[in-house]
Design a protein around this motif. Structure first.
Motif, mmCIF file in Angstrom:
data_model
loop_
_atom_site.group_PDB
_atom_site.id
_atom_site.type_symbol
_atom_site.label_atom_id
_atom_site.label_comp_id
_atom_site.label_asym_id
_atom_site.label_seq_id
_atom_site.Cartn_x
_atom_site.Cartn_y
_atom_site.Cartn_z
ATOM 1 N N GLY A 110 0.798 -1.213 0.000
ATOM 2 C CA GLY A 110 0.000 0.000 0.000
ATOM 3 C C GLY A 110 0.834 1.267 0.000
ATOM 4 N N GLU A 111 2.113 1.150 0.357
ATOM 5 C CA GLU A 111 3.010 2.311 0.343
ATOM 6 C C GLU A 111 3.263 2.735 -1.112
ATOM 7 O OE1 GLU A 111 4.364 5.193 1.222
ATOM 8 O OE2 GLU A 111 4.838 4.260 3.164
ATOM 9 N N VAL A 112 3.634 3.979 -1.303
ATOM 10 C CA VAL A 112 4.002 4.451 -2.632
ATOM 11 C C VAL A 112 5.506 4.293 -2.820
ATOM 12 C CG1 VAL A 112 2.063 6.043 -2.789
ATOM 13 C CG2 VAL A 112 4.239 6.846 -1.834
ATOM 14 N N MET A 153 -7.583 6.083 -10.398
ATOM 15 C CA MET A 153 -9.034 6.099 -10.560
ATOM 16 C C MET A 153 -9.716 6.541 -9.271
ATOM 17 S SD MET A 153 -9.486 2.625 -12.819
ATOM 18 C CE MET A 153 -8.622 2.458 -14.394
ATOM 19 N N ALA A 154 -9.189 6.103 -8.135
ATOM 20 C CA ALA A 154 -9.763 6.496 -6.850
ATOM 21 C C ALA A 154 -9.596 7.992 -6.620
ATOM 22 C CB ALA A 154 -9.112 5.708 -5.714
ATOM 23 N N SER A 155 -8.459 8.534 -7.013
ATOM 24 C CA SER A 155 -8.254 9.973 -6.895
ATOM 25 C C SER A 155 -9.253 10.727 -7.755
ATOM 26 C CB SER A 155 -6.826 10.345 -7.308
ATOM 27 O OG SER A 155 -5.880 9.835 -6.403
ATOM 28 N N ALA A 156 -9.470 10.221 -8.975
ATOM 29 C CA ALA A 156 -10.410 10.876 -9.891
ATOM 30 C C ALA A 156 -11.843 10.759 -9.386
ATOM 31 C CB ALA A 156 -10.287 10.266 -11.285
ATOM 32 N N ALA A 157 -12.158 9.643 -8.715
ATOM 33 C CA ALA A 157 -13.530 9.403 -8.255
ATOM 34 C C ALA A 157 -13.875 10.180 -6.996
ATOM 35 C CB ALA A 157 -13.741 7.912 -8.008
ATOM 36 N N GLY A 158 -12.873 10.590 -6.243
ATOM 37 C CA GLY A 158 -13.148 11.307 -4.997
ATOM 38 C C GLY A 158 -13.865 10.420 -4.002
ATOM 39 N N ASP A 159 -15.010 10.858 -3.500
ATOM 40 C CA ASP A 159 -15.758 10.096 -2.501
ATOM 41 C C ASP A 159 -16.703 9.077 -3.123
ATOM 42 O OD1 ASP A 159 -14.547 11.514 -0.455
ATOM 43 O OD2 ASP A 159 -16.095 13.072 -0.451
ATOM 44 N N ARG A 160 -16.763 9.008 -4.427
ATOM 45 C CA ARG A 160 -17.684 8.086 -5.085
ATOM 46 C C ARG A 160 -17.109 6.663 -5.108
ATOM 47 N NH1 ARG A 160 -19.308 12.052 -10.170
ATOM 48 N NH2 ARG A 160 -20.401 13.618 -8.906
ATOM 49 N N GLN A 161 -17.969 5.701 -4.985
ATOM 50 C CA GLN A 161 -17.555 4.299 -4.862
ATOM 51 C C GLN A 161 -17.064 3.743 -6.194
ATOM 52 O OE1 GLN A 161 -20.498 1.041 -4.266
ATOM 53 N NE2 GLN A 161 -19.490 0.796 -2.286
ATOM 54 N N VAL A 184 -6.593 -2.730 -2.694
ATOM 55 C CA VAL A 184 -5.509 -2.000 -2.033
ATOM 56 C C VAL A 184 -5.443 -0.571 -2.560
ATOM 57 C CG1 VAL A 184 -2.991 -1.835 -1.786
ATOM 58 C CG2 VAL A 184 -4.132 -4.047 -1.518
ATOM 59 N N GLY A 185 -5.659 -0.407 -3.878
ATOM 60 C CA GLY A 185 -5.540 0.900 -4.499
ATOM 61 C C GLY A 185 -6.723 1.815 -4.295
ATOM 62 N N ARG A 413 -4.792 -1.241 2.425
ATOM 63 C CA ARG A 413 -5.745 -0.320 1.789
ATOM 64 C C ARG A 413 -5.736 1.031 2.502
ATOM 65 N NH1 ARG A 413 -10.713 -0.152 -1.008
ATOM 66 N NH2 ARG A 413 -12.304 1.138 -0.002
ATOM 67 N N GLU A 414 -5.821 1.015 3.828
ATOM 68 C CA GLU A 414 -5.782 2.254 4.594
ATOM 69 C C GLU A 414 -4.400 2.896 4.538
ATOM 70 O OE1 GLU A 414 -8.349 3.802 5.928
ATOM 71 O OE2 GLU A 414 -9.591 2.212 5.058
ATOM 72 N N ARG A 415 -3.367 2.063 4.511
ATOM 73 C CA ARG A 415 -1.999 2.596 4.419
ATOM 74 C C ARG A 415 -1.814 3.386 3.138
ATOM 75 N NH1 ARG A 415 0.777 -2.017 4.819
ATOM 76 N NH2 ARG A 415 1.118 -1.810 7.070
ATOM 77 N N HIS A 416 -2.390 2.876 2.056
ATOM 78 C CA HIS A 416 -2.224 3.593 0.797
ATOM 79 C C HIS A 416 -2.914 4.946 0.829
ATOM 80 C CE1 HIS A 416 -1.646 4.648 -3.278
ATOM 81 N NE2 HIS A 416 -2.949 4.737 -3.480
ATOM 82 N N ILE A 417 -4.083 5.007 1.409
ATOM 83 C CA ILE A 417 -4.784 6.287 1.510
ATOM 84 C C ILE A 417 -3.910 7.300 2.252
ATOM 85 C CG2 ILE A 417 -6.762 7.445 2.559
ATOM 86 C CD1 ILE A 417 -8.360 4.857 2.067
#
Length: 448
Positions: A110-112, A153-161, A184-185, A413-417
């Motif tokens: 999950g780390e960058v 994609m998660a960055s682009a989606a913001g709070d949307r699932q 994870v992403g 998953r949380e670590r990546h955030i």
């Protein structure tokens, strides 16, 4: 019960043959030369990020740990190697007792990471470490590529699932790994039941166009689905006429209808029309899910649309144009003899074309600015500078052959955030650019 303990619903008795033949021929030659037992250090890194990417995401670490534990040469595997005359009898005898007994350190899942980051470090004898090269690279290159695409994609989606639904677009086992990496992403759910079974990822799914086409009327299909799955289900509304389907869906399910899915057309325009229609029909809490070959750019283009969730398949499981991270597994230090106490000597390939690597066992740390934002990836040999001592990135994963760092999938998953949040804001831009922070090298004595 931890579903990860159940194993894949596919019989893979050993990971030992998930390798290239030259790993075994090198082993045979090293055994004959008396160099196989030399203490060695291998590192996994990439010389560059995929073109235009600003950061990488480490994924697949947990699968690597499983693969190392299951790297065993059982009778069937040994018979295959013997019948094909791939290695000699002495090597077969050595392989029969193979158990990795060394140490593995790595960036936590999950780390960058960035160019030159020592994503994983494998230490032991040359013989036991060299055999793991292909399987480790296979897992990390694939999973990290998927996780990086998922993160964008998660960055682009913001709070949307985000819903992972790419199983039908890739190899059946790759689909399970892809769903795990996507989780994870930043993806929330998967359509792939094998991924849910193996890793405990939440699964979702309702119906396809075939279900609507099966019935004499679209209304009949909707009624059948609601009768079976309840009013909270998601109805697919673009088989025929979207506006008519939305009207029928609300008539059948009522304002309690969970969601509608749109899989074609001008998604931006259609989503706005559907939202207005749902609101006018009193279904103000009904969600809108869009699918249709989305990638991070399409998701970003829908930021102004009244969309609640995105389903992503092909572009996700193929790394959104970058299906590998080009990670390599290189010997960076080795002892001059088989004596366990012999000091390590840095070694490195020297070649033209950008393939030169740096010798010596590496450490890595991320330097932060005054606001706590990452400003550099620092990679070095020898002693770690005092100011970076509490910012080191590598953690112990395997000690003396025993896995010591297993963790539930929600942890990486949380670590990546958190890791992504500590990067400069430009990290989440979809425009092409250089790595968001530079990699700096600190040279010192490599130590033993």
């Amino acid at each position: 019960m931890n579903t990860a303990d159940l194993g894949l619903p596919v019989d893979v008795p050993s990971t030992a043959l998930f390798t290239d033949q030259y790993e075994l021929t090198m082993l045979q030659a090293a055994l004959r030369a008396g160099t196989a037992e030399r203490r060695s250090v291998f590192e996994v890194f990439t010389r560059r990020l995929p073109d235009g990417r600003r950061y990488g995401v480490v994924a697949g670490t947990g699968r690597v740990l499983d693969a190392v534990e299951n790297f065993r040469f059982d009778n069937g595997v040994l018979t295959f190697l013997s019948d094909r005359k791939i290695v000699d009898e002495e090597t077969l005898e050595w392989l029969a007792g193979y158990r990795f007994s060394g140490d593995i350190w790595g960036y936590p899942e999950g780390e960058v990471y960035f160019p030159g980051s020592p994503v994983m470090r494998v230490e032991g004898t040359f013989a036991e470490c060299v055999l793991l090269e292909t399987v480790i690279l296979s897992i990390l290159n694939h999973d990290s590529a998927i996780a990086a695409a998922a993160s964008r994609m998660a960055s682009a989606a913001g709070d949307r699932q985000l819903i992972e639904m790419g199983a039908r677009r890739t190899h059946e086992l790759a689909a399970v790994a892809a769903a795990r990496a996507a989780y994870v992403g930043g993806f929330a759910t998967t359509s792939d039941l094998a991924a849910g079974f193996r890793y405990g990822i939440p699964t979702v799914g309702t119906s396809a166009h075939a279900f609507t086409l099966l019935h004499d009327r679209e209304r009949d299909a909707f009624q059948a689905q609601v009768n079976s799955l309840g009013r909270g289900t998601t109805l697919l509304v673009d088989t025929y006429d979207v506006a008519e389907a939305v009207r029928t869906a609300v008539e059948v399910a009522g304002p309690e209808l969970g969601a509608v899915r749109i899989d074609s057309g001008d998604l931006l325009l259609v989503a706005h029309r559907v939202r207005q229609q749902l609101d006018e029909l009193g279904a103000r809490s009904t969600r809108i899910v869009v699918t249709s070959d989305l990638d991070e750019y399409a998701i970003a283009s829908l930021a102004a649309a009244p969309v609640d969730a995105y389903g992503v398949g092909t572009q996700l499981v193929t790394g959104s144009g970058n299906p590998t991270c080009s990670m390599v597994y290189k010997l960076v230090a080795r002892a001059g003899s088989a004596d366990p106490g012999a000091p390590l000597v840095p070694v490195a390939k020297k070649a033209a074309g950008g393939k030169t690597s740096l010798g010596g066992r590496k450490w890595a740390a991320r330097r932060l600015d005054a606001d706590g934002v990452a400003e550099a990836e620092v990679v070095g040999t020898g002693a770690v500078p005092a100011e970076l001592a509490d910012r080191q990135l590598l953690v112990e994963l395997v000690k003396s052959g025993e896995v010591v760092a297993r963790e539930p999938l929600d942890v990486p998953r949380e670590r990546h955030i958190a890791a992504r949040a500590n990067l400069p804001l430009s990290a989440t831009q979809l425009s092409r650019g250089e790595p968001v922070i530079p990699t700096e090298y600190v040279h010192g004595r490599s130590g033993s």
